[in-house]
Design a protein around this motif. Structure first.
Motif, mmCIF file in Angstrom:
data_model
loop_
_atom_site.group_PDB
_atom_site.id
_atom_site.type_symbol
_atom_site.label_atom_id
_atom_site.label_comp_id
_atom_site.label_asym_id
_atom_site.label_seq_id
_atom_site.Cartn_x
_atom_site.Cartn_y
_atom_site.Cartn_z
ATOM 1 N N ARG A 156 0.792 -1.298 0.108
ATOM 2 C CA ARG A 156 -0.030 0.136 -0.040
ATOM 3 C C ARG A 156 0.950 1.282 0.074
ATOM 4 N NH1 ARG A 156 -4.182 -1.275 4.608
ATOM 5 N NH2 ARG A 156 -2.448 -2.525 5.172
ATOM 6 N N GLN A 157 2.162 1.226 0.508
ATOM 7 C CA GLN A 157 2.940 2.359 0.458
ATOM 8 C C GLN A 157 3.941 2.368 -0.606
ATOM 9 O OE1 GLN A 157 5.277 3.181 4.122
ATOM 10 N NE2 GLN A 157 3.541 2.403 5.465
ATOM 11 N N GLU A 158 3.674 1.416 -1.551
ATOM 12 C CA GLU A 158 4.391 1.232 -2.597
ATOM 13 C C GLU A 158 4.656 2.684 -3.651
ATOM 14 O OE1 GLU A 158 4.564 1.708 -6.828
ATOM 15 O OE2 GLU A 158 2.532 1.292 -6.128
ATOM 16 N N ASP A 199 7.798 -6.536 -5.626
ATOM 17 C CA ASP A 199 6.809 -7.329 -5.671
ATOM 18 C C ASP A 199 5.357 -6.558 -6.212
ATOM 19 O OD1 ASP A 199 5.670 -10.037 -5.077
ATOM 20 O OD2 ASP A 199 4.761 -9.127 -3.325
ATOM 21 N N ALA A 200 5.182 -5.303 -5.781
ATOM 22 C CA ALA A 200 4.169 -4.546 -6.287
ATOM 23 C C ALA A 200 3.859 -4.654 -7.808
ATOM 24 C CB ALA A 200 4.121 -3.267 -5.323
ATOM 25 N N HIS A 201 5.053 -4.644 -8.360
ATOM 26 C CA HIS A 201 5.149 -4.383 -10.019
ATOM 27 C C HIS A 201 5.253 -5.845 -10.567
ATOM 28 C CE1 HIS A 201 6.412 -0.104 -8.809
ATOM 29 N NE2 HIS A 201 5.174 -0.195 -8.975
ATOM 30 N N GLY A 202 5.185 -6.824 -9.811
ATOM 31 C CA GLY A 202 5.022 -8.274 -10.387
ATOM 32 C C GLY A 202 6.634 -8.866 -10.562
ATOM 33 N N TRP A 203 7.528 -8.152 -9.848
ATOM 34 C CA TRP A 203 8.702 -8.878 -9.889
ATOM 35 C C TRP A 203 8.986 -9.380 -8.464
ATOM 36 C CZ3 TRP A 203 13.112 -7.727 -13.669
ATOM 37 C CH2 TRP A 203 12.386 -7.158 -14.716
ATOM 38 N N ALA A 238 10.838 -0.688 -10.703
ATOM 39 C CA ALA A 238 10.541 0.302 -9.814
ATOM 40 C C ALA A 238 9.531 1.406 -10.031
ATOM 41 C CB ALA A 238 11.995 1.178 -10.207
ATOM 42 N N TYR A 239 8.921 1.391 -11.272
ATOM 43 C CA TYR A 239 7.981 2.542 -11.601
ATOM 44 C C TYR A 239 6.531 1.982 -12.062
ATOM 45 C CZ TYR A 239 12.030 5.427 -10.827
ATOM 46 O OH TYR A 239 13.070 6.151 -9.867
ATOM 47 N N GLY A 240 6.539 0.693 -12.279
ATOM 48 C CA GLY A 240 5.382 -0.050 -12.795
ATOM 49 C C GLY A 240 5.035 -0.052 -14.108
ATOM 50 N N ALA A 241 3.584 0.027 -14.322
ATOM 51 C CA ALA A 241 3.283 0.324 -15.848
ATOM 52 C C ALA A 241 3.485 1.361 -16.625
ATOM 53 C CB ALA A 241 1.689 -0.337 -15.759
ATOM 54 N N GLY A 242 3.444 2.629 -15.879
ATOM 55 C CA GLY A 242 4.028 3.931 -16.672
ATOM 56 C C GLY A 242 5.670 4.024 -16.512
ATOM 57 N N GLY A 243 6.202 3.231 -16.120
ATOM 58 C CA GLY A 243 7.728 3.454 -16.038
ATOM 59 C C GLY A 243 8.483 3.505 -17.405
#
Length: 201
Positions: free
Chosen positions: A23-25, A77-81, A186-191
């Motif tokens: 949640r703090q990602e 982990d929040a970004h699927g790694w 590090a930055y998710g789908a918009g990285g």
């Protein structure tokens, strides 16, 4: 150190202590421009034929409130790694031919050569994140005693470790087939990764 870190990780995951949690990602990563480097096949290490190494300097907020390794684990982990580990980087040249890898520096600093024996040397320090496309050679040349790395992998792919010329024929076939990850670690789908690692047309 790996055994101690494994015990700490187990305790942190069981209790939630010193972990930021998914949640703090959004607050874990700082906006950073990617530094990219492409490496040529050096005869031993193929490197990736199309995609560069991506390096984010000081990309992760390590505030002292949370275990820095846990911060990196939760961010990735929040970004699927996932399938993360805590350790150093091997002191011999190796690469992975069937999976991409992210390396986040939790503590200390180390001199790491990417791209094989003819590659480039970078000093990595706490908060840095390196994203290695399949085939990228890597080797730790020297490091502080407290140098700690968190590694993780995208969902698609299978871990392997290649170190010799005998590995090359298979690696040359498998490296280009490893799919683009769904998200930047590090930055998710918009990285930046989505633009830097484009699928072949």
């Amino acid at each position: 150190m790996p055994i101690l870190e494994d015990m700490k990780e187990y305790a942190e995951r069981a209790t939630g202590l010193r972990r930021p949690g998914k949640r703090q990602e959004p607050d874990l990563a700082r906006p950073r421009s990617p530094h990219t480097v492409r490496f040529k096949d050096d005869g031993l290490v193929p490197n990736h034929p199309r995609w560069p190494l991506i390096l984010y300097r000081g990309a992760v907020r390590l505030d002292g409130q949370h275990d820095p390794a846990a911060v990196l684990e939760d961010l990735f982990d929040a970004h699927g790694w996932s399938d993360s580990w805590r350790d150093g980087i091997y002191d011999y040249v190796h690469y992975h031919s069937r999976i991409h890898e992210v390396l986040g520096i939790a503590r200390g600093k180390g001199r790491v050569r990417f791209g094989g024996n003819k590659g480039r040397i970078f000093t990595l320090k706490a908060g840095d994140v390196a994203v290695l496309p399949a085939g990228t050679g890597h080797q730790c040349l020297s490091a502080d005693k407290d140098f700690l790395v968190v590694g993780a992998y995208p969902a698609a792919g299978t871990y392997d470790e290649c170190t010799s010329v005998e590995d090359r024929p298979r690696a040359l076939k498998t490296i280009p087939k490893v799919p683009v990850p769904r998200k930047d670690p590090a930055y998710g789908a918009g990285g930046p990764l989505a633009k830097l690692w484009r699928k072949p047309k």
